[in-house]
Write an enzyme that holds these catalytic residues in place. Structure first.
Site, short mmCIF file in Angstrom:
data_model
loop_
_atom_site.label_atom_id
_atom_site.label_comp_id
_atom_site.label_asym_id
_atom_site.label_seq_id
_atom_site.Cartn_x
_atom_site.Cartn_y
_atom_site.Cartn_z
N ASP A 266 0.85 -1.19 0.00
CA ASP A 266 0.00 0.00 0.00
C ASP A 266 0.88 1.24 0.00
O ASP A 266 2.08 1.18 0.30
CB ASP A 266 -0.93 0.02 1.21
CG ASP A 266 -0.19 0.08 2.54
OD1 ASP A 266 0.81 -0.66 2.69
OD2 ASP A 266 -0.59 0.86 3.42
N GLU B 77 0.06 -0.79 5.86
CA GLU B 77 1.15 -0.21 6.65
C GLU B 77 0.95 1.29 6.85
O GLU B 77 1.24 1.83 7.92
CB GLU B 77 2.49 -0.47 5.97
CG GLU B 77 3.71 -0.19 6.85
CD GLU B 77 4.17 1.26 6.78
OE1 GLU B 77 4.97 1.64 7.64
OE2 GLU B 77 3.73 1.99 5.87
#
Length: 431
Positions: free
Chosen positions: A55, A120
């Protein structure tokens, strides 16, 4: 991205599982799955766990990007795009390493255990629970961990990172009227939430960066002479700071104080105000509700709960002194602990040799100002050493516009990751 990574790994012969994590708390939104993969199962080889995330931070062309942020664009030997350095480039680097070994006909030196997540940038929702549940299953027999999700200190010298700061992120909400009001009609008649909020925010930190919350600095571990000496030989100049920020807005005029402020002391940053008018033009509105966002980067020996107590107590005291009729609420959005490892562990010794082999210099041993909470989770749950081995440079602009990764860092970064695996496969297991 999870499906793309899975497909690439499967083509190379890895066993892959997309581990679903359910819904994001308080929503009906599916959490992105974690990619769990293994390449190799030789019982005679070490099992090396590598972590990364697929991500990225949000990005829009209108933010000031010179290129489409979600199209990787090569300009002057630099790869521009959101995630190029944080952390898609390094994640693909591990895949490149497997591919290179296959094409060169060289036996892969370790069993590679991979964990790539997709949350994250929003606190790694679900990952801690998965690691705890799988520590004696999927992660069983892991010998050491390598994370490639940070950066060089400057732009010319490679580093290995043995410490990172934690982060506690707070939301301060001030609400009053039931709806936004016209300032020409109600200005001067009602207590304005945004005025109250800015008064409180202004009393959290000084313009010189001093945290004004009593007791925070008392929690910090004292600086020892041995630790202070580590800063003497680090290859970093004030010009590196100027280049990375594009300004001379430094709070300190020397390298040592600047690095200590980044690595070993807590800082407080105010990030933004939700609900306040921010569009171009003039709008004479009194916001009915505003939310100020701020965080503290934490260091040894600050614990999250002790910090929360100090933050909440101080803000409530400041609020009481305002005497406002508005309502105030302070809450913690998320937190992560600091992490400090041993840079003399055999895992680090292997990385030092790999860096020297590829870059022809000894790496600097550094700490980092950012936060990667999973680092501590892996170390605590698996009881194995964790190493941070960066690929990108200090001026890559992670989380900013025009994020980039230099081609030389990408290519030599893949070489370094690969060399590390060869050295860690044979490094004597000393403490």
């Amino acid at each position: 991205m999870s499906k793309f990574l899975s497909g690439e790994l499967i083509k190379l012969g890895a066993s892959v599982e997309l581990r679903e994590l359910g819904k994001q708390e308080g929503t009906d939104v599916d959490l992105p799955p974690i990619v769990l993969a293994r390449y190799g199962s030789d019982p005679a080889k070490r099992n090396i766990l590598v972590y990364g995330h697929y991500d990225v931070q949000p990005a829009l062309v209108e933010d000031g990007w010179d290129t489409d942020p979600f199209t990787l664009t090569k300009i002057d030997d630099k790869l521009y795009g959101r995630g190029s350095t944080d952390d898609k480039g390094p994640v693909i680097g591990w895949i490149n390493s497997i591919e290179a070994h296959q094409k060169a006909g060289i036996e892969f030196p370790v069993n590679l255990v991979m964990c790539f997540e997709g949350m994250e940038e929003y606190g790694s929702d679900g990952l801690d629970d998965l690691i705890k549940a799988e520590k004696d299953k999927f992660f069983k027999d892991v010998d050491a961990t390598c994370i490639c999700d940070n950066y060089w200190l400057g732009t010319t010298h490679p580093v290995l990172t043995y410490g990172i700061r934690g982060c506690s992120y707070y939301a301060l909400t001030v609400s009053g009227p039931s709806a936004d009001l016209h300032s020409g009609i109600f200005g001067g008649m009602v207590s304005e939430p945004l005025i109250d909020l800015t008064h409180v925010l202004a009393q959290l930190v000084s313009p010189q960066g001093k945290i004004l919350i009593p007791g925070v600095m008392d929690l910090v571990a004292p600086l020892t002479a041995k630790e202070e000496k580590l800063y003497d030989d680090i290859k970093y100049t004030m010009q590196d700071l100027y280049d990375a920020t594009g300004s001379k807005t430094n709070l300190f005029d020397n390298e040592k104080e600047s690095l200590m402020a980044r690595w070993r002391y807590p800082t407080l940053s105010i990030h933004g105000i939700e609900g306040a008018f921010s569009a171009p033009g003039a709008k004479t509105v009194i916001p009915a509700k505003v939310i100020g966002k701020f965080s503290l980067r934490t260091v040894p020996d600050i614990t999250p709960r002790a910090l929360d107590e100090l933050v909440f107590k101080y803000i409530n005291e400041v609020w009481e002194k305002l005497g406002s009729k508005n309502k105030m609420e302070i809450k913690l959005l998320h937190d992560g602990m600091w992490w400090l490892s041993s840079p003399t562990h055999w895992n680090f010794e292997a990385a030092k040799k790999a860096t020297k082999a590829v870059w022809n210099v000894e790496p600097d041993l550094t700490r980092e100002g950012g936060s990667i909470p999973v680092t501590l989770t892996f170390e605590e749950e698996l009881q194995k050493n964790v190493l941070l081995l960066p690929m990108g440079r200090g001026d890559d602009g992670a989380h900013s516009i025009n994020e980039k990764l230099d081609m030389s860092n990408y290519i030599n970064g893949v070489k370094t990751l690969s060399a590390y695996l060869h050295y860690v496969a044979v490094e004597p297991a000393t403490a």
